[in-house]
Design a protein around this motif. Structure first.
Motif, PDB file in Angstrom:
ATOM      1  N   LEU A  28      22.124 -25.897  32.380  1.00  0.00           N
ATOM      2  CA  LEU A  28      21.876 -24.469  32.125  1.00  0.00           C
ATOM      3  C   LEU A  28      23.103 -23.607  32.421  1.00  0.00           C
ATOM      4  CD1 LEU A  28      18.269 -24.032  33.524  1.00  0.00           C
ATOM      5  CD2 LEU A  28      18.981 -24.104  31.125  1.00  0.00           C
ATOM      6  N   HIS A  29      23.958 -24.091  33.294  1.00  0.00           N
ATOM      7  CA  HIS A  29      25.212 -23.396  33.622  1.00  0.00           C
ATOM      8  C   HIS A  29      26.315 -24.035  32.779  1.00  0.00           C
ATOM      9  CE1 HIS A  29      23.544 -21.187  37.083  1.00  0.00           C
ATOM     10  NE2 HIS A  29      22.744 -22.237  37.165  1.00  0.00           N
ATOM     11  N   THR A  30      26.292 -23.746  31.486  1.00  0.00           N
ATOM     12  CA  THR A  30      27.102 -24.494  30.522  1.00  0.00           C
ATOM     13  C   THR A  30      28.599 -24.452  30.795  1.00  0.00           C
ATOM     14  OG1 THR A  30      27.085 -22.616  29.004  1.00  0.00           O
ATOM     15  CG2 THR A  30      25.395 -24.306  28.681  1.00  0.00           C
ATOM     16  N   ARG A  81      19.209 -22.527  41.623  1.00  0.00           N
ATOM     17  CA  ARG A  81      18.494 -22.785  40.372  1.00  0.00           C
ATOM     18  C   ARG A  81      17.387 -23.817  40.600  1.00  0.00           C
ATOM     19  NH1 ARG A  81      17.978 -19.922  36.307  1.00  0.00           N
ATOM     20  NH2 ARG A  81      15.875 -20.263  36.945  1.00  0.00           N
ATOM     21  N   ILE A  82      17.698 -24.870  41.347  1.00  0.00           N
ATOM     22  CA  ILE A  82      16.702 -25.917  41.606  1.00  0.00           C
ATOM     23  C   ILE A  82      15.537 -25.354  42.407  1.00  0.00           C
ATOM     24  CG2 ILE A  82      16.249 -28.086  42.844  1.00  0.00           C
ATOM     25  CD1 ILE A  82      19.198 -28.865  42.067  1.00  0.00           C
ATOM     26  N   THR A  83      15.820 -24.568  43.449  1.00  0.00           N
ATOM     27  CA  THR A  83      14.724 -24.023  44.267  1.00  0.00           C
ATOM     28  C   THR A  83      13.923 -22.973  43.501  1.00  0.00           C
ATOM     29  OG1 THR A  83      16.195 -22.421  45.338  1.00  0.00           O
ATOM     30  CG2 THR A  83      15.844 -24.532  46.472  1.00  0.00           C
ATOM     31  N   ALA A  91      28.012 -25.284  43.550  1.00  0.00           N
ATOM     32  CA  ALA A  91      26.967 -25.984  44.291  1.00  0.00           C
ATOM     33  C   ALA A  91      25.885 -25.009  44.765  1.00  0.00           C
ATOM     34  CB  ALA A  91      27.561 -26.736  45.472  1.00  0.00           C
ATOM     35  N   ASP A  92      26.290 -23.829  45.208  1.00  0.00           N
ATOM     36  CA  ASP A  92      25.322 -22.812  45.637  1.00  0.00           C
ATOM     37  C   ASP A  92      24.459 -22.354  44.470  1.00  0.00           C
ATOM     38  OD1 ASP A  92      26.292 -22.921  48.226  1.00  0.00           O
ATOM     39  OD2 ASP A  92      27.501 -21.096  48.050  1.00  0.00           O
ATOM     40  N   ALA A 112      33.104 -27.733  32.332  1.00  0.00           N
ATOM     41  CA  ALA A 112      34.327 -27.876  33.134  1.00  0.00           C
ATOM     42  C   ALA A 112      34.218 -29.074  34.074  1.00  0.00           C
ATOM     43  CB  ALA A 112      34.601 -26.599  33.918  1.00  0.00           C
ATOM     44  N   PHE A 113      33.051 -29.253  34.690  1.00  0.00           N
ATOM     45  CA  PHE A 113      32.840 -30.385  35.595  1.00  0.00           C
ATOM     46  C   PHE A 113      32.965 -31.711  34.837  1.00  0.00           C
ATOM     47  CE2 PHE A 113      30.048 -33.500  37.682  1.00  0.00           C
ATOM     48  CZ  PHE A 113      30.622 -33.520  38.939  1.00  0.00           C
TER      49      PHE A 113
END
Length: 157
Positions: free
Chosen positions: A79-81, A29-31, A23-24, A86-87
């Motif tokens: 982007l965080h493949t 990445r979004i900001t 989540a962090d 896994a999610f």
């Protein structure tokens, strides 16, 4: 139409679906990608993205669509493949594809119905909906079997 639930109906903070470190990373990445978005707003986007992916992954073919904000989160997650794969496996038992549609910017009755269908599905799945993050829809969906983002462009064969 009945929505089959994998979990009991309750109000669940969707950020609890994510490892805090993931989540962090997604918040950062979004900001980074959208400097106009605060860290607090980005964290809320991450939560709604988790709820959207979990819900749509469990309901393939429903043609659920993210909001523009949730799409920002979805792009960051993709982007965080390793984390994303896994999610998806955890919440849906399969990879949830993101394929853009060729829709326009015009808000139609159909887009309003898609938004309401998506929010109802997320709520029925037991996740809290942050309505402030759903003012509009993005041009993509989770459906990859004849819906608007399928390889055949939603055209029936």
């Amino acid at each position: 139409m009945t929505i089959a639930l994998e979990r009991p109906v309750s109000t669940t903070d969707p950020t609890t679906l994510l490892d805090p470190a993931v989540a962090d990373r997604l918040t950062r990445r979004i900001t980074t990608d959208h400097p106009e978005i605060s860290a607090d707003l980005a964290r809320r986007i991450v939560g709604q993205t988790a709820a959207f992916i979990a819900t749509s992954g469990q309901q393939p073919g429903r043609d659920l669509v993210p909001s523009r904000y949730v799409d920002y989160g979805w792009h960051a997650f993709v982007l965080h493949t390793v984390d994303y794969a896994a999610f998806c496996e955890l919440v849906a038992g399969r990879f949830v594809h993101h394929v853009p549609t060729d829709g326009g910017d015009e808000v139609t009755e159909a887009t309003r119905q898609s938004r309401e269908r998506t929010l109802a599905a997320i709520t029925a799945a037991g996740y809290t909906v942050d309505r402030d993050l759903w003012p509009d829809l993005a041009e993509c969906s989770q459906c990859h079997a004849g819906c608007t983002d399928s390889p055949n462009g939603g055209k029936k064969k």
